[in-house]
Each structure stands twice: as structure tokens, then as C-alpha cells.
Design a protein around this motif. Structure first.
Motif, short mmCIF file in Angstrom:
data_model
loop_
_atom_site.label_atom_id
_atom_site.label_comp_id
_atom_site.label_asym_id
_atom_site.label_seq_id
_atom_site.Cartn_x
_atom_site.Cartn_y
_atom_site.Cartn_z
N MET A 26 55.85 36.75 40.53
CA MET A 26 54.13 36.74 40.36
C MET A 26 53.36 37.06 41.42
O MET A 26 52.93 37.39 41.69
CB MET A 26 54.30 35.10 40.47
CG MET A 26 55.10 34.51 39.57
SD MET A 26 55.48 34.54 37.45
CE MET A 26 53.46 33.46 37.34
N LEU A 27 52.24 37.63 40.33
CA LEU A 27 51.21 38.11 40.84
C LEU A 27 49.94 37.22 40.69
O LEU A 27 49.83 36.71 39.90
CB LEU A 27 50.63 39.59 40.48
CG LEU A 27 51.87 40.81 40.45
CD1 LEU A 27 51.12 41.33 40.30
CD2 LEU A 27 51.85 40.91 41.77
N PHE A 28 48.98 37.03 41.40
CA PHE A 28 48.32 36.39 41.21
C PHE A 28 46.16 36.78 41.77
O PHE A 28 46.54 37.79 42.45
CB PHE A 28 48.21 35.49 42.16
CG PHE A 28 49.25 33.88 42.21
CD1 PHE A 28 49.40 33.61 41.88
CD2 PHE A 28 50.14 35.34 43.40
CE1 PHE A 28 50.16 32.55 41.55
CE2 PHE A 28 51.44 34.40 42.82
CZ PHE A 28 51.47 32.70 43.18
N VAL A 29 46.33 37.20 40.10
CA VAL A 29 44.94 38.44 40.25
C VAL A 29 43.62 37.83 39.44
O VAL A 29 43.74 36.76 38.84
CB VAL A 29 45.58 39.23 39.21
CG1 VAL A 29 46.75 40.01 39.63
CG2 VAL A 29 46.16 38.64 37.58
N ASN A 30 42.98 39.15 39.50
CA ASN A 30 41.70 37.98 38.73
C ASN A 30 41.42 38.56 37.50
O ASN A 30 42.02 39.48 37.22
CB ASN A 30 40.16 38.44 40.43
CG ASN A 30 39.92 40.22 39.98
OD1 ASN A 30 40.62 40.84 39.14
ND2 ASN A 30 39.80 40.51 41.25
N THR A 36 43.17 44.97 34.37
CA THR A 36 44.45 46.20 34.67
C THR A 36 45.78 46.46 34.61
O THR A 36 46.24 47.16 34.55
CB THR A 36 43.74 46.54 35.98
OG1 THR A 36 42.42 46.62 36.13
CG2 THR A 36 44.21 48.34 36.49
N ARG A 37 46.36 45.26 34.73
CA ARG A 37 47.74 45.29 34.48
C ARG A 37 48.19 45.11 32.98
O ARG A 37 49.04 45.86 33.00
CB ARG A 37 48.42 43.70 35.07
CG ARG A 37 48.13 43.66 36.17
CD ARG A 37 48.92 44.48 37.62
NE ARG A 37 50.21 44.33 36.99
CZ ARG A 37 51.44 45.55 38.54
NH1 ARG A 37 50.62 45.48 38.50
NH2 ARG A 37 52.43 44.51 37.54
N LEU A 38 47.83 44.73 32.54
CA LEU A 38 47.73 44.56 30.91
C LEU A 38 47.67 46.25 30.49
O LEU A 38 48.35 45.89 29.27
CB LEU A 38 46.68 43.47 30.45
CG LEU A 38 47.07 41.74 30.24
CD1 LEU A 38 46.49 41.47 30.34
CD2 LEU A 38 48.99 41.55 30.29
N CYS A 116 42.48 29.10 44.04
CA CYS A 116 42.31 28.19 43.01
C CYS A 116 43.34 29.20 41.57
O CYS A 116 43.12 30.02 41.39
CB CYS A 116 40.92 27.92 42.95
SG CYS A 116 41.08 26.60 41.07
N ILE A 117 44.30 28.28 41.08
CA ILE A 117 45.12 28.30 40.10
C ILE A 117 44.36 28.12 38.78
O ILE A 117 43.52 26.98 38.91
CB ILE A 117 46.24 27.83 40.58
CG1 ILE A 117 47.45 28.93 41.44
CG2 ILE A 117 47.19 28.68 38.77
CD1 ILE A 117 47.26 29.98 41.38
N VAL A 118 44.17 28.71 38.11
CA VAL A 118 43.73 28.93 36.30
C VAL A 118 44.16 28.29 35.37
O VAL A 118 45.50 29.18 35.25
CB VAL A 118 42.68 29.51 36.62
CG1 VAL A 118 41.60 29.09 35.19
CG2 VAL A 118 41.68 29.59 37.24
N LEU A 208 44.59 34.03 38.60
CA LEU A 208 45.77 33.78 37.03
C LEU A 208 47.24 34.05 38.09
O LEU A 208 46.66 35.01 38.36
CB LEU A 208 45.20 34.19 35.73
CG LEU A 208 44.06 33.25 35.10
CD1 LEU A 208 43.62 34.88 33.80
CD2 LEU A 208 44.24 32.41 34.18
N ALA A 209 47.92 33.63 37.11
CA ALA A 209 49.50 33.85 37.58
C ALA A 209 49.62 34.53 36.99
O ALA A 209 49.74 34.09 35.74
CB ALA A 209 50.28 31.87 37.91
N PHE A 210 50.34 35.46 37.51
CA PHE A 210 50.58 36.36 36.10
C PHE A 210 51.84 37.28 36.50
O PHE A 210 52.22 37.21 38.01
CB PHE A 210 49.54 37.64 35.87
CG PHE A 210 50.09 38.39 34.59
CD1 PHE A 210 50.22 37.99 34.02
CD2 PHE A 210 50.20 39.91 36.06
CE1 PHE A 210 50.18 39.64 32.67
CE2 PHE A 210 50.01 41.06 34.93
CZ PHE A 210 50.49 40.75 32.87
N ARG A 211 53.08 37.10 36.14
CA ARG A 211 54.42 38.04 36.22
C ARG A 211 53.95 39.36 35.90
O ARG A 211 54.01 40.09 35.24
CB ARG A 211 55.42 37.66 35.77
CG ARG A 211 57.46 38.35 35.53
CD ARG A 211 58.48 36.84 34.99
NE ARG A 211 58.90 38.24 35.46
CZ ARG A 211 59.86 38.70 35.13
NH1 ARG A 211 59.58 39.96 35.03
NH2 ARG A 211 61.27 38.97 35.55
N GLY A 212 54.27 39.88 37.04
CA GLY A 212 54.19 42.11 37.42
C GLY A 212 55.69 42.14 36.77
O GLY A 212 56.28 41.77 36.84
#
Length: 212
Positions: A26-30, A36-38, A116-118, A208-212
Motif C-alpha cells: 500500500m502507498l499513501f499518496v496525494n 502519476t501512478r495511474l 489523514c486517510i481519505v 489516499l490509500a493506494f496499492r502500488g
């Protein structure tokens, strides 16, 4: 189904901490990092980024949010049927804080990192489920409308704060026609402003919690 079971399911579904659904990737990204990841700006890392759809939270968050919202509202309505109409109103209005507390609970998990997780997907599911018994199923209209607009704004402006405010505005407009003015109408934008309020008070970064 027994009345207590509705509330039990709602509390269990909403009480599961978000971090229980995270894995080691999991990544925690703005907003900028997520875009950029998507769009896969770095071709050398494409293989890892294609796995974002394997995240358990991506699929389970909206489902458990919907279950929590539906059971909470259904249980509230059945419980309040036993009260006088005036008394039921005084009980019902404070109960509107419960969905907000559920969203607030899901924002925890990264406090040590001052983040802060959204919980966007959980909030969308909660919104859809909570308003389903009231208006014959228009809860999913609210939830999917907010999600669609939020995703477009996030990709375009790369700001989680702007995304949350855009979702709140969309819900205020659509909710005016589906719910009407009142306390229930105010609950719509409040659901998506809870993470912003917490981040503002605690001077935290929205992620946002995002799976890398």
C-alpha cells in the motif's frame, strides 16, 4: 431480522479499521502522486502499478460502507416506529451524527506519519446504503455521482481537498432535488468534509490509500 442485528452489522462493517485491509504494497499518496501512478509516467515501473486493482480495500470498502449505511438506516427507522412522531424526530436528528463518526473512524491509521486517510470508497458506499431506504434506492445515484465527479476533479486538478469540496457541492445540488432542504440535506456534504475537517484541525496531510 431482529432490530439489534441491524445495528450490530452496521457497527461491525463500519468498525473494521481501514488498515486491516491494507497489505505491504500500500502507498499513501496525494493527488499528484496518485495521478502519476495511474497514468504510468515511468514505463520502467509499469508492472507494479498495474496491480492497484488487487487491493482488498478497493472492493471491500464500498461494500462494507453500503452494508453499514443500509443496516444503520433500516435499524433506525424500525426502532423509531415505536415512538411518538415528535419524540422520534428528537431522537433521529442526533443519530445523523453516526454516519459522520463512521467516516471519521476510517480516517485513522496514519497518525504517526501526520497523515489523514481519505476513505472515499467507504464514504461512497455508506452514502449509497444510508439513503437507500429513504428514497426508494436513490442512494446509489448520490454515491456514484459524487464518485464520478470526485475522480474527474482529482485527475484534472490533482488536489484531494478540491476533490472533497467538489463532491460536497455535487451532493448539495443533487440532494436538493432528491432529499430537499433540511438536516438530512446538510449530512450529504458533511460526509465528505469530515476528512478535510480532521486534517485542518490536526494539521495533517490528506492522503489516499493506494496499492502500488
Amino acid at each position: 431480522m431482529p432490530l439489534w442485528l441491524y445495528f450490530a452489522i452496521a457497527l461491525v462493517a463500519a468498525g473494521i479499521p481501514s488498515r486491516w485491509l491494507w497489505d505491504g504494497r500500500m502507498l499513501f499518496v496525494n493527488g499528484t502522486q496518485l495521478r502519476t501512478r495511474l497514468v504510468m509516467v515511468n514505463p520502467a515501473d509499469n508492472r507494479r502499478r498495474r496491480r492497484w486493482w488487487k487491493s482488498k480495500s478497493l472492493w471491500l470498502d464500498p461494500l462494507r460502507g453500503g452494508a453499514a449505511g443500509w443496516c444503520l438506516m433500516t435499524g433506525e427507522w424500525q426502532w423509531l416506529e415505536g415512538f411518538d412522531k415528535l419524540i422520534a424526530k428528537f431522537i433521529y436528528y442526533p443519530l445523523l451524527l453516526l454516519p459522520l463518526l463512521m467516516v471519521l473512524w476510517q480516517t485513522f491509521g496514519r497518525g504517526k506519519q501526520n497523515e489523514c486517510i481519505v476513505p472515499v470508497l467507504f464514504a461512497v458506499g455508506l452514502l449509497a446504503g444510508y439513503y437507500h431506504p429513504v428514497g426508494g434506492g436513490f442512494g446509489w445515484v448520490l454515491g456514484l455521482s459524487a464518485l464520478g465527479v470526485g475522480a474527474l476533479v482529482l485527475m484534472a486538478l490533482q488536489s484531494i481537498r478540491v476533490m472533497l469540496f467538489s463532491m460536497a457541492v455535487v451532493l448539495m445540488v443533487i440532494g436538493y432535488f432528491l432529499v430537499g432542504l433540511g438536516i438530512e440535506w446538510l449530512l450529504l456534504p458533511a460526509i465528505f468534509l469530515v476528512p478535510f475537517a480532521r486534517a485542518l484541525v490536526r494539521s495533517e496531510k490528506l492522503v489516499l490509500a493506494f496499492r502500488g
